[in-house]
Design a protein around this motif. Structure first.
Motif, PDB file in Angstrom:
ATOM      1  N   UNK A   1       7.486   5.855   3.169  1.00  0.00           N
ATOM      2  CA  UNK A   1       6.108   6.256   3.427  1.00  0.00           C
ATOM      3  C   UNK A   1       5.466   6.918   2.223  1.00  0.00           C
ATOM      4  N   UNK A   2       6.244   7.721   1.509  1.00  0.00           N
ATOM      5  CA  UNK A   2       5.712   8.387   0.315  1.00  0.00           C
ATOM      6  C   UNK A   2       5.381   7.377  -0.778  1.00  0.00           C
ATOM      7  N   UNK A   3       6.258   6.397  -0.975  1.00  0.00           N
ATOM      8  CA  UNK A   3       6.036   5.406  -2.029  1.00  0.00           C
ATOM      9  C   UNK A   3       4.831   4.522  -1.711  1.00  0.00           C
ATOM     10  N   UNK A   4       4.682   4.109  -0.438  1.00  0.00           N
ATOM     11  CA  UNK A   4       3.524   3.287  -0.059  1.00  0.00           C
ATOM     12  C   UNK A   4       2.231   4.016  -0.402  1.00  0.00           C
ATOM     13  N   UNK A   5       2.141   5.276  -0.011  1.00  0.00           N
ATOM     14  CA  UNK A   5       0.929   6.053  -0.280  1.00  0.00           C
ATOM     15  C   UNK A   5       0.749   6.292  -1.774  1.00  0.00           C
ATOM     16  N   UNK A   6       1.840   6.537  -2.457  1.00  0.00           N
ATOM     17  CA  UNK A   6       1.773   6.783  -3.902  1.00  0.00           C
ATOM     18  C   UNK A   6       1.225   5.573  -4.647  1.00  0.00           C
ATOM     19  N   UNK A   7       1.604   4.365  -4.203  1.00  0.00           N
ATOM     20  CA  UNK A   7       1.188   3.147  -4.889  1.00  0.00           C
ATOM     21  C   UNK A   7      -0.234   2.709  -4.514  1.00  0.00           C
ATOM     22  N   UNK A   8      -0.715   3.131  -3.348  1.00  0.00           N
ATOM     23  CA  UNK A   8      -2.007   2.621  -2.865  1.00  0.00           C
ATOM     24  C   UNK A   8      -3.116   3.664  -2.847  1.00  0.00           C
ATOM     25  N   UNK A   9      -2.780   4.942  -2.889  1.00  0.00           N
ATOM     26  CA  UNK A   9      -3.805   5.982  -2.717  1.00  0.00           C
ATOM     27  C   UNK A   9      -4.890   5.893  -3.779  1.00  0.00           C
ATOM     28  N   UNK A  10      -4.500   5.789  -5.036  1.00  0.00           N
ATOM     29  CA  UNK A  10      -5.496   5.754  -6.112  1.00  0.00           C
ATOM     30  C   UNK A  10      -6.412   4.538  -6.001  1.00  0.00           C
ATOM     31  N   UNK A  11      -5.853   3.400  -5.591  1.00  0.00           N
ATOM     32  CA  UNK A  11      -6.667   2.199  -5.451  1.00  0.00           C
ATOM     33  C   UNK A  11      -7.677   2.338  -4.315  1.00  0.00           C
ATOM     34  N   UNK A  12      -7.244   2.911  -3.219  1.00  0.00           N
ATOM     35  CA  UNK A  12      -8.175   3.122  -2.103  1.00  0.00           C
ATOM     36  C   UNK A  12      -9.266   4.102  -2.495  1.00  0.00           C
ATOM     37  N   UNK A  13      -8.892   5.156  -3.204  1.00  0.00           N
ATOM     38  CA  UNK A  13      -9.885   6.138  -3.638  1.00  0.00           C
ATOM     39  C   UNK A  13     -10.872   5.505  -4.607  1.00  0.00           C
ATOM     40  N   UNK A  14     -10.400   4.641  -5.495  1.00  0.00           N
ATOM     41  CA  UNK A  14     -11.261   3.984  -6.478  1.00  0.00           C
ATOM     42  C   UNK A  14     -12.356   3.176  -5.800  1.00  0.00           C
ATOM     43  N   UNK A  15     -12.018   2.525  -4.678  1.00  0.00           N
ATOM     44  CA  UNK A  15     -12.990   1.692  -3.970  1.00  0.00           C
ATOM     45  C   UNK A  15     -13.631   2.408  -2.787  1.00  0.00           C
ATOM     46  N   UNK A  16     -13.438   3.722  -2.709  1.00  0.00           N
ATOM     47  CA  UNK A  16     -14.084   4.505  -1.670  1.00  0.00           C
ATOM     48  C   UNK A  16     -13.530   4.278  -0.286  1.00  0.00           C
ATOM     49  N   UNK A  17     -12.266   3.869  -0.189  1.00  0.00           N
ATOM     50  CA  UNK A  17     -11.672   3.576   1.111  1.00  0.00           C
ATOM     51  C   UNK A  17     -10.576   4.572   1.456  1.00  0.00           C
ATOM     52  N   UNK A  18     -10.706   5.813   0.969  1.00  0.00           N
ATOM     53  CA  UNK A  18      -9.687   6.804   1.239  1.00  0.00           C
ATOM     54  C   UNK A  18      -9.586   7.155   2.726  1.00  0.00           C
ATOM     55  N   UNK A  19     -10.625   6.850   3.484  1.00  0.00           N
ATOM     56  CA  UNK A  19     -10.601   7.157   4.916  1.00  0.00           C
ATOM     57  C   UNK A  19      -9.714   6.197   5.704  1.00  0.00           C
ATOM     58  N   UNK A  20      -9.147   5.190   5.035  1.00  0.00           N
ATOM     59  CA  UNK A  20      -8.298   4.217   5.729  1.00  0.00           C
ATOM     60  C   UNK A  20      -6.818   4.354   5.368  1.00  0.00           C
TER      61      UNK A  20
ATOM     62  N   UNK B   1       5.718  11.134   5.600  1.00  0.00           N
ATOM     63  CA  UNK B   1       5.864  11.013   4.151  1.00  0.00           C
ATOM     64  C   UNK B   1       4.578  10.585   3.473  1.00  0.00           C
ATOM     65  N   UNK B   2       3.836   9.668   4.124  1.00  0.00           N
ATOM     66  CA  UNK B   2       2.542   9.286   3.588  1.00  0.00           C
ATOM     67  C   UNK B   2       1.558  10.445   3.583  1.00  0.00           C
ATOM     68  N   UNK B   3       1.621  11.282   4.611  1.00  0.00           N
ATOM     69  CA  UNK B   3       0.739  12.449   4.675  1.00  0.00           C
ATOM     70  C   UNK B   3       1.026  13.416   3.525  1.00  0.00           C
ATOM     71  N   UNK B   4       2.294  13.601   3.198  1.00  0.00           N
ATOM     72  CA  UNK B   4       2.644  14.517   2.110  1.00  0.00           C
ATOM     73  C   UNK B   4       1.994  14.081   0.803  1.00  0.00           C
ATOM     74  N   UNK B   5       2.109  12.795   0.472  1.00  0.00           N
ATOM     75  CA  UNK B   5       1.542  12.304  -0.787  1.00  0.00           C
ATOM     76  C   UNK B   5       0.020  12.327  -0.750  1.00  0.00           C
ATOM     77  N   UNK B   6      -0.565  11.890   0.364  1.00  0.00           N
ATOM     78  CA  UNK B   6      -2.027  11.852   0.439  1.00  0.00           C
ATOM     79  C   UNK B   6      -2.634  13.241   0.353  1.00  0.00           C
ATOM     80  N   UNK B   7      -1.938  14.228   0.889  1.00  0.00           N
ATOM     81  CA  UNK B   7      -2.481  15.587   0.895  1.00  0.00           C
ATOM     82  C   UNK B   7      -2.251  16.315  -0.425  1.00  0.00           C
ATOM     83  N   UNK B   8      -1.034  16.236  -0.949  1.00  0.00           N
ATOM     84  CA  UNK B   8      -0.677  17.046  -2.112  1.00  0.00           C
ATOM     85  C   UNK B   8      -0.754  16.289  -3.431  1.00  0.00           C
ATOM     86  N   UNK B   9      -0.912  14.975  -3.377  1.00  0.00           N
ATOM     87  CA  UNK B   9      -1.024  14.185  -4.601  1.00  0.00           C
ATOM     88  C   UNK B   9      -2.419  13.591  -4.757  1.00  0.00           C
ATOM     89  N   UNK B  10      -2.924  12.976  -3.675  1.00  0.00           N
ATOM     90  CA  UNK B  10      -4.233  12.329  -3.745  1.00  0.00           C
ATOM     91  C   UNK B  10      -5.366  13.240  -3.300  1.00  0.00           C
TER      92      UNK B  10
END
Length: 257
Positions: free
Chosen positions: A66-85, A168-177
């Protein structure tokens, strides 16, 4: 030269078909033995051995997945304004595919190997022959409790894995992204439906049955000697993983089309 090659191919095909037929016969024997209700203590013992002891490695695997999935996709979603998904995407991916498949692979490596090693050792040391002498059916005594335990415990492991992977995805999205917890949780409730979870659980029931049946098959048909036990265990793990990946594709087409 051509005839030699064709003979080798034909021999391999015959061996595969014989093995497939033997597995089908074993499944039929399992269904037949289900008319005799197995002892509850046998099933509970197998559930503890095959399920509870597997939870730590499943939890560790799903947490970092879960952490790796979020780590690899968070920046891309944020770049296109889709962080809410992000939360919904992680939860759906884990519940539909990664949770059942990775839990099944982990279980195949630990549970399938343990089942095959135990039963093949009993075969090599003639304990299975002793059961037959005592008028005890080895399928009903050894195989059925393990199949039931795997079919019951693997969905529970998948549920735990889904929760831990999403965490695990929540940890990365909150403390990394730097995505708020409320937004992450809201996206999960918005995009995730019950069928995403139940579909993965249906897969896990089939995966559990496949792991147990394949492990018992190779254990009951292991060659004699210590080398035979090791060979049967390796074949069991490889066969179970192959069945999990192939069946996952077809079950995904059926469940999520």
């Amino acid at each position: 030269m051509l005839m030699h090659y064709l003979e080798k191919v034909g021999s391999r095909v015959i061996n595969v078909m014989e093995g497939f037929g033997a597995v089908i016969i074993l499944i039929g024997q399992i269904f037949y033995q289900l008319k005799h209700v197995p002892r509850g203590k046998h099933v509970l013992r197998q559930m503890a051995s095959l399920g509870v002891d597997t939870l730590p490695i499943v939890a560790l695997t799903m947490l970092f997945t879960g952490m790796v999935i979020t780590l690899q996709t968070a920046n891309e979603f944020i770049r296109y304004g889709a962080q809410s998904t992000i939360g919904g995407i992680v939860a759906i991916g884990v519940a539909r595919e990664l949770g059942p498949v990775l839990t099944g692979v982990v279980a195949a490596g630990r549970v399938g190997a343990a089942i095959t090693a135990e039963i093949s050792t009993m075969k090599v040391t003639e304990q299975i022959d002793a059961l037959k002498v005592m008028a005890t059916n080895p399928i009903g005594y050894l195989v059925v409790p393990r199949v039931i335990a795997c079919m019951l415990m693997l969905p529970l492991l998948v549920i735990c894995g889904d929760v831990i992977g999403t965490f695990g995805g929540w940890i990365i999205s909150t403390y990394y992204a730097n995505i708020s917890s409320a937004l992450y949780i809201q996206s999960i409730t918005t995009f995730t439906v019950v069928h995403d979870i139940t579909g993965g659980l249906i897969k896990s029931v089939f995966f559990g049955a496949a792991i147990a049946v394949i492990g018992c098959y190779y254990g009951l048909n292991a060659p004699n000697g210590a080398e035979g036990v090791g060979k049967a265990t390796t074949q069991s793990v490889v066969g179970a993983i192959i069945v999990i990946f192939i069946s996952n594709c077809f079950m995904s087409l059926i469940l999520y089309r």
